[in-house]
Write an enzyme that holds these catalytic residues in place. Sequence first.
Site, short mmCIF file in Angstrom:
data_model
loop_
_atom_site.label_atom_id
_atom_site.label_comp_id
_atom_site.label_asym_id
_atom_site.label_seq_id
_atom_site.Cartn_x
_atom_site.Cartn_y
_atom_site.Cartn_z
CD GLU A 270 -2.70 -1.38 -0.09
OE1 GLU A 270 -2.90 -0.38 -0.83
OE2 GLU A 270 -3.12 -2.53 -0.37
CG HIS A 273 -1.35 1.01 -4.47
ND1 HIS A 273 -1.39 0.92 -5.85
CD2 HIS A 273 -1.67 -0.24 -4.01
CE1 HIS A 273 -1.70 -0.31 -6.21
NE2 HIS A 273 -1.88 -1.04 -5.11
#
Length: 504
Positions: A270, A273
């Site tokens: 994550e 991202h």
Amino acid sequence: MSQSSSYQTIEEHAKRLHNLEQTDHLLRWDSDVMMPPEGTTARSSQRETLSKMMHDLRGADALGNALDRVNEQQLSEDKQAVVREIRREHEVTTAVPDELHREIADVTARAHEAWKEAKENDDWAAFAPVFKEHVELRREWAHNVNPDGDPYEVLWKNKLGYTSQPHISLSIVNRVFDRLKSTLPPIIEDVRESDADLATDTFTSRGPYDAEIQKEAFETVLDELGLDWGRARFDTAPHPFSYGNPHDVRLTTRFDEADPSSGFTATMHEFGHTTYHHGLPAEHYGTPLGRARGLTIHGSQSGVWENHVGRSESFWEFILPIFQEHFPQLEDATPTDAYEAVNQVNESNVIRTAADELTYHMHIIVRTEIEQALIAGEITVDEVPHLWDKKYEQYLGVAPDSDRDGPLQDPHWSGDLPGFINYTLGHGVLAAQVWAAAERELPLDDQIRNGQFEPLHQWMGENIHQHGQRYESQELVQRATGEKITADYFLEYIEDKFRNLYNC
């Protein structure tokens, strides 16, 4: 309507759409992180309203008139890119009757509830009827968008909003997947037959690990990686995700008290991202120039940070002392031990989300081949469980004992088709290609070992993030790496890594 006012109308619609989608993402974040348990009914209604507003904006007559009147040849390249992206979404939206949009919204809502019940009861037959409806409606949707196209490719290339991935043909996907399914199974088989003795229990034999202390350790690593806390939050969610923009990213993870490496790899994923969200040009916020270039490119960022950085031995040389500071039971572990533990190949693995880096992509290929056969009408929904077992045995040498651990394990088919391609095309294949391009210019291994992450951030920003949707996907990949999407770098990386690890 003048040229300037036509373009202004297009850009205004783009910004409103982006803000609505960002608001929907915040509501999704809140529902997983902070919303009280009884808030579901109101939240569903709120998100349904936002979805309807986005649909109406994409198909608005005022936007269509502006697109008809704007003279793209008189615009700058940046403005041409804005028009190109908004025109695509308008044309897709207006090609599909409103009634069909409503039917799809209804069936996906019912399908998700049916999936939850079917999984709990291990009953594919309970999910099959509504899934049949979903498949039929998606075929109808594809026919409306392009009656002469391959329905599966039409579905793949014409998604809207954050989940979209235009400008990559299905032939590229098939070519890449064909190479993976012919190359990976022999490596998997050789690894399983290897008698190499890896330190696979480095973390699991030293537990437990308190979740709050894990969070503190992960935050310390995120500090070292260069996360800008003024523009990000870090929370816990049932299924980790990262939504946001250059100004505000909501980064989430999970914690396993038996094994901190599980939540940590999710955090690294994550974080990848998040770097993309933060790297987008803030001055273009709201327009396609300030939006990510689709989920395949997004996946390359999560793959770089989770796998090429986060699973490297040089990275564990740098961060293991941080883990040891928070968890003294790891004091006798070595970076090599940690490296072997986070890269172990599971002996028997039928669950996609628990798969290791080597076998994971065969899970995606199974699902994609079944999707293609369903949309083409080559198989029926009732045949899915049998075909699933057959393909798992063929590609992975294992088969699930139940439909719960087979075609009911993922919720994706209740809401979307295709549902899985980007997991491999971006997170695996393109991540390796991007990493190889960066490695040609940077001494990445030494930099990572010494905790120097800013050069990699800068490379990604200059070559990928700053461009937003200025270029179509393949052109962006070509500019960043020197080639269009290819499986070469991923297969070289995977074979070298796992044959060395397992001495096979």
